[in-house]
Design a protein around this motif. Structure first.
Motif, PDB file in Angstrom:
ATOM      1  N   ALA A   1      13.554 -21.050  -4.188  1.00 52.72           N
ATOM      2  CA  ALA A   1      12.347 -21.859  -3.991  1.00 52.72           C
ATOM      3  C   ALA A   1      11.357 -21.161  -3.070  1.00 52.72           C
ATOM      4  O   ALA A   1      10.136 -21.306  -3.222  1.00 52.72           O
ATOM      5  CB  ALA A   1      12.717 -23.227  -3.427  1.00 52.72           C
ATOM      6  N   ARG A   2      11.858 -20.399  -2.118  1.00 52.82           N
ATOM      7  CA  ARG A   2      10.981 -19.701  -1.173  1.00 52.82           C
ATOM      8  C   ARG A   2      10.245 -18.517  -1.817  1.00 52.82           C
ATOM      9  O   ARG A   2       9.362 -17.932  -1.199  1.00 52.82           O
ATOM     10  CB  ARG A   2      11.796 -19.240   0.037  1.00 52.82           C
ATOM     11  CG  ARG A   2      12.365 -20.409   0.827  1.00 52.82           C
ATOM     12  CD  ARG A   2      13.259 -19.992   1.971  1.00 52.82           C
ATOM     13  NE  ARG A   2      13.897 -21.155   2.586  1.00 52.82           N
ATOM     14  CZ  ARG A   2      13.333 -21.927   3.520  1.00 52.82           C
ATOM     15  NH1 ARG A   2      12.112 -21.632   3.957  1.00 52.82           N
ATOM     16  NH2 ARG A   2      13.968 -22.955   4.021  1.00 52.82           N
ATOM     17  N   MET A   3      10.636 -18.183  -3.043  1.00 56.39           N
ATOM     18  CA  MET A   3       9.958 -17.095  -3.761  1.00 56.39           C
ATOM     19  C   MET A   3       8.845 -17.608  -4.682  1.00 56.39           C
ATOM     20  O   MET A   3       8.114 -16.814  -5.272  1.00 56.39           O
ATOM     21  CB  MET A   3      10.980 -16.326  -4.604  1.00 56.39           C
ATOM     22  CG  MET A   3      12.102 -15.706  -3.804  1.00 56.39           C
ATOM     23  SD  MET A   3      13.292 -14.855  -4.888  1.00 56.39           S
ATOM     24  CE  MET A   3      14.566 -14.426  -3.699  1.00 56.39           C
ATOM     25  N   ILE A   4       8.717 -18.922  -4.796  1.00 60.22           N
ATOM     26  CA  ILE A   4       7.672 -19.483  -5.658  1.00 60.22           C
ATOM     27  C   ILE A   4       6.309 -19.273  -5.007  1.00 60.22           C
ATOM     28  O   ILE A   4       6.125 -19.610  -3.835  1.00 60.22           O
ATOM     29  CB  ILE A   4       7.915 -20.991  -5.904  1.00 60.22           C
ATOM     30  CG1 ILE A   4       9.244 -21.196  -6.638  1.00 60.22           C
ATOM     31  CG2 ILE A   4       6.766 -21.605  -6.699  1.00 60.22           C
ATOM     32  CD1 ILE A   4       9.631 -22.659  -6.809  1.00 60.22           C
ATOM     33  N   PRO A   5       5.338 -18.707  -5.727  1.00 62.63           N
ATOM     34  CA  PRO A   5       4.002 -18.507  -5.139  1.00 62.63           C
ATOM     35  C   PRO A   5       3.345 -19.837  -4.785  1.00 62.63           C
ATOM     36  O   PRO A   5       3.710 -20.893  -5.307  1.00 62.63           O
ATOM     37  CB  PRO A   5       3.223 -17.799  -6.265  1.00 62.63           C
ATOM     38  CG  PRO A   5       4.262 -17.236  -7.171  1.00 62.63           C
ATOM     39  CD  PRO A   5       5.431 -18.167  -7.092  1.00 62.63           C
ATOM     40  N   LYS A   6       2.365 -19.771  -3.924  1.00 63.78           N
ATOM     41  CA  LYS A   6       1.653 -20.972  -3.488  1.00 63.78           C
ATOM     42  C   LYS A   6       0.958 -21.633  -4.669  1.00 63.78           C
ATOM     43  O   LYS A   6       0.347 -20.969  -5.494  1.00 63.78           O
ATOM     44  CB  LYS A   6       0.626 -20.603  -2.418  1.00 63.78           C
ATOM     45  CG  LYS A   6      -0.138 -21.807  -1.870  1.00 63.78           C
ATOM     46  CD  LYS A   6      -1.132 -21.371  -0.799  1.00 63.78           C
ATOM     47  CE  LYS A   6      -1.930 -22.567  -0.280  1.00 63.78           C
ATOM     48  NZ  LYS A   6      -2.918 -22.168   0.762  1.00 63.78           N
ATOM     49  N   VAL A   7       1.077 -22.958  -4.750  1.00 64.24           N
ATOM     50  CA  VAL A   7       0.418 -23.753  -5.792  1.00 64.24           C
ATOM     51  C   VAL A   7      -0.350 -24.868  -5.090  1.00 64.24           C
ATOM     52  O   VAL A   7       0.249 -25.722  -4.435  1.00 64.24           O
ATOM     53  CB  VAL A   7       1.439 -24.349  -6.784  1.00 64.24           C
ATOM     54  CG1 VAL A   7       0.709 -25.131  -7.872  1.00 64.24           C
ATOM     55  CG2 VAL A   7       2.310 -23.259  -7.395  1.00 64.24           C
ATOM     56  N   ASP A   8      -1.669 -24.858  -5.222  1.00 58.57           N
ATOM     57  CA  ASP A   8      -2.511 -25.797  -4.471  1.00 58.57           C
ATOM     58  C   ASP A   8      -2.176 -27.250  -4.794  1.00 58.57           C
ATOM     59  O   ASP A   8      -1.758 -27.579  -5.913  1.00 58.57           O
ATOM     60  CB  ASP A   8      -3.988 -25.549  -4.783  1.00 58.57           C
ATOM     61  CG  ASP A   8      -4.465 -24.218  -4.214  1.00 58.57           C
ATOM     62  OD1 ASP A   8      -3.845 -23.739  -3.249  1.00 58.57           O
ATOM     63  OD2 ASP A   8      -5.450 -23.671  -4.745  1.00 58.57           O
ATOM     64  N   ALA A   9      -2.367 -28.101  -3.798  1.00 62.43           N
ATOM     65  CA  ALA A   9      -2.168 -29.542  -3.980  1.00 62.43           C
ATOM     66  C   ALA A   9      -3.186 -30.081  -4.973  1.00 62.43           C
ATOM     67  O   ALA A   9      -4.325 -29.604  -5.054  1.00 62.43           O
ATOM     68  CB  ALA A   9      -2.289 -30.256  -2.643  1.00 62.43           C
ATOM     69  N   GLY A  10      -2.774 -31.096  -5.726  1.00 56.88           N
ATOM     70  CA  GLY A  10      -3.684 -31.699  -6.698  1.00 56.88           C
ATOM     71  C   GLY A  10      -4.757 -32.544  -6.042  1.00 56.88           C
ATOM     72  O   GLY A  10      -5.917 -32.548  -6.471  1.00 56.88           O
ATOM     73  N   ALA A  11      -4.383 -33.289  -4.980  1.00 61.78           N
ATOM     74  CA  ALA A  11      -5.344 -34.162  -4.285  1.00 61.78           C
ATOM     75  C   ALA A  11      -4.987 -34.192  -2.798  1.00 61.78           C
ATOM     76  O   ALA A  11      -4.390 -35.165  -2.313  1.00 61.78           O
ATOM     77  CB  ALA A  11      -5.320 -35.566  -4.883  1.00 61.78           C
ATOM     78  N   PRO A  12      -5.315 -33.117  -2.057  1.00 56.47           N
ATOM     79  CA  PRO A  12      -4.895 -33.033  -0.643  1.00 56.47           C
ATOM     80  C   PRO A  12      -5.477 -34.134   0.237  1.00 56.47           C
ATOM     81  O   PRO A  12      -4.923 -34.440   1.298  1.00 56.47           O
ATOM     82  CB  PRO A  12      -5.422 -31.653  -0.215  1.00 56.47           C
ATOM     83  CG  PRO A  12      -6.473 -31.297  -1.203  1.00 56.47           C
ATOM     84  CD  PRO A  12      -6.073 -31.935  -2.483  1.00 56.47           C
TER      85      PRO A  12
END
Length: 628
Positions: free
Chosen positions: A194-205
């Motif tokens: 899981a720590r290798m997954i690239p950053k994925v922006d929040a849908g509605a921060p």
């Protein structure tokens, strides 16, 4: 596109770590649940107590989906998604440590508490699992990516059940230690990936979380119903879980009573269904041409019904033999038919569910995606409970398992007809998909790079045959609004398909000026909504195989709204069927180039402010070349 393979995603960091994490999660859940059952047999608990635990365990696991899915959807919407996946896999380590203590102390209360927590962790992970895919995949990769995820999930569930069931059988007195070590090790491995997954922006921060589960559950369910196609896709996915739950829950008894097998034959039957589902999921990309092809949904539904019906007729009564091993069963008369039926049900289940997930992802705003999938989880859990209730009620009423399969086949057909009646787009896409794949060998080129992933764009293309719109819709990964000459639009049977696809009919100014003006208004409104619109600027089918001059309509559209323009060209259509090369009588005969290879070629988009009919005509002519 012709050389693309969805397995290429497994070599890319944007997808592989996520794929491993979700597969390990499903694998570990089932290792744990089956190991609990294995421990009960190891402890030789009374049959009544065993039945109680095996009935109670699924209810404990699924309860958090009812209670916390709405909260999970909000959290998944607000937080950066790779961070949330790390948090949930860290939770899994803690939960599996508690479960390990339960195995080592052989404490069932502790194991059931950990099982509830596992359900809670799965509830939190669920909205992320599918809402993350549209952020890490291109639109044309959604079907293939979902196919890989469904394949990975089905195979992980199967292998997890096998491994979990074998722990106490093979390890004997060391079973508790092996089970405790396995569940913790799998949780740690999942967290590392899981720590290798690239950053994925929040849908509605900026979302403000409502911590009250009941009103928020109702709110996300309402959100999921806003768009009819999405609402019914969610209904279809929930129905998939109903069918899968009812079918697989009957397999243990079916394998012994109706197939005459020993208990291990159940695993073989489950493996057939799971393998079929995995293969069907993977085939979706190939069959869809890398578009979100919801035309596969009716195919999947009808195939499921056909094989469920045949499974009933293949073995309607109890088996004459008993205690058969897998090898002995395969050698029995009629066994191959049952094997094919189980594989077929799984195969068409994959065709049914993968496009539905892709449709939900492609048509739901990213700021609402996680909450829509939270609503899906709530509804899924309700359908799973309903399936368990139907199974128990059928058993109490004396209904045999083959009769239950027959009833499931009929119910599946009725539900499919209901969905396709409410949303004709599903059936329309099936008919257009079937026609294009049956009549042609389609080869798209450059479409992925040229058609924007989102937002408005105008597509211009040469006009060769009566099926041009269907061919383009089968090649373009996004839904397209076509502008079509009204006489073609009104062709019997085809007209229903065109209307369902929201095609815009148009006429020349001398034929019907009011219709022409109305068409331009509809085109502008569609572009204002961020849709793709396709026009054939020649204004009519070619009569000699050569391109005609582009008319000024394209300039009028761009004057009102200068959106990007994607030039496209059809190649090989003139000498294939349904062009004007043959007379009407000739088109009624079996065409000379049935299953002709045709190509759809696209060039990079042109800025609307710089586009003109003359420039676009030159580009389409260059794309077409000498390939009439």
């Amino acid at each position: 596109m012709s050389g693309h393979s969805q397995f290429a995603l497994l070599r890319q960091r944007r997808f592989l770590p996520f794929f491993i994490v979700q597969s390990l999660g499903a694998f570990n859940d089932n290792v744990y649940r089956q190991a609990i059952i294995g421990l009960l047999y190891y402890l030789s608990v009374p049959k009544e107590e065993l039945t109680l635990y095996t009935t109670l365990a699924p209810a404990i696991f699924i309860l958090p989906y009812f209670l916390f899915s709405a909260l999970a959807g909000q959290i998944a919407e607000k937080l950066e998604k790779s961070r949330l996946i790390v948090i949930t896999t860290t939770m899994e380590i803690v939960i599996m440590t508690l479960a390990a203590a339960g195995f080592l102390t052989q404490n069932m209360t502790l194991l059931l508490i950990a099982l509830f927590c596992t359900g809670l962790q799965s509830t939190l992970f669920g909205p992320v699992k599918y809402s993350v895919l549209p952020s890490i995949l291109k639109p044309e990769e959604l079907t293939g990516g979902n196919g890989l995820v469904e394949m990975g999930t089905s195979m992980s569930i199967l292998t997890g059940m096998i491994v979990g069931g074998l722990i106490f059988t093979l390890a004997g007195s060391h079973g508790p230690i092996v089970a405790a070590t396995a569940v913790i090790a799998l949780a740690v491995l999942g967290n590392v990936c899981a720590r290798m997954i690239p950053k994925v922006d929040a849908g509605a921060p900026e979302l403000k979380i409502n911590w009250n589960p009941l009103p928020e559950s109702l709110a996300v369910l309402r959100m999921a119903k806003k768009q009819k196609a999405v609402r019914n896709a969610i209904l279809g996915v929930s129905w998939f879980w109903f069918v899968g739950t009812l079918l697989t829950s009957q397999l243990p008894t079916y394998a012994i009573t109706n197939l005459g097998g020993e208990p291990t034959l159940y695993i073989f039957a489950l493996a057939l269904f799971s393998i079929g589902t995995g293969v069907g999921s993977l085939l979706c990309e190939k069959l869809s041409g890398r578009t979100v092809e919801i035309g596969l949904v009716p195919l999947g539904a009808f195939g499921m019904t056909a094989f469920l019906l045949d499974l009933y007729f293949a073995r309607a009564g109890e088996a004459t033999a008993q205690g058969l091993s897998v090898v002995a069963f395969v050698q029995q008369a009629g066994s191959i038919r049952i094997i094919i039926d189980l594989l077929g049900i799984g195969l068409f289940t994959g065709f049914f569910v993968v496009p539905l997930f892709a449709l939900i992802q492609s048509r739901t705003p990213k700021s609402e995606m996680s909450r829509v999938f939270a609503a899906l989880n709530i509804q899924n859990s309700g359908f799973i409970v309903a399936a368990a209730g139907v199974g128990l009620a059928a058993h109490a009423a004396g209904v045999t398992i083959p009769q239950l399969f027959l009833g499931l086949a009929i119910a599946n057909a009725l539900v499919a007809i209901y969905i396709f009646t409410i949303v004709p787009e599903f059936l329309m896409r099936f008919l257009s998909w079937l026609m294009v794949r049956a009549l042609y060998r389609l080869r798209p080129h450059g479409i992925e790079a040229s058609v924007p992933d989102e937002g408005a764009a105008l597509i211009v293309c040469n006009h060769v045959s009566y099926l041009d719109a269907l061919i383009l819709s089968a090649s373009i990964p996004r839904p397209v609004r076509f502008v079509m000459y009204y006489r073609i639009f009104n062709i019997p049977v085809m007209s229903w398909i065109f209307r369902t696809a929201k095609t815009i009919p148009i006429a020349g100014a001398k034929e019907d000026r009011a219709l022409m003006l109305r068409a331009f208004d509809e085109i502008d409104a569609a572009l204002a909504e961020g849709e793709l619109v396709c026009i054939f600027p020649e204004g009519a089918l070619t009569r000699d195989g050569q391109m005609g001059a582009f008319k000024s309509g394209v300039d009028k559209i761009l004057e009102r709204r200068p959106v990007p323009v994607v030039p496209m060209a059809l190649r090989g259509m003139w000498t294939s069927m349904w062009s004007r090369r043959d007379s009407r009588l000739g088109r009624m005969r079996v065409p000379r180039r049935f299953r002709a290879t045709i190509e759809v070629v696209a060039a990079p988009a042109v800025e609307g402010s710089a586009a003109s009919a003359e420039r676009l005509e030159a580009q389409v002519r260059a794309l077409r070349g000498d390939h009439a």
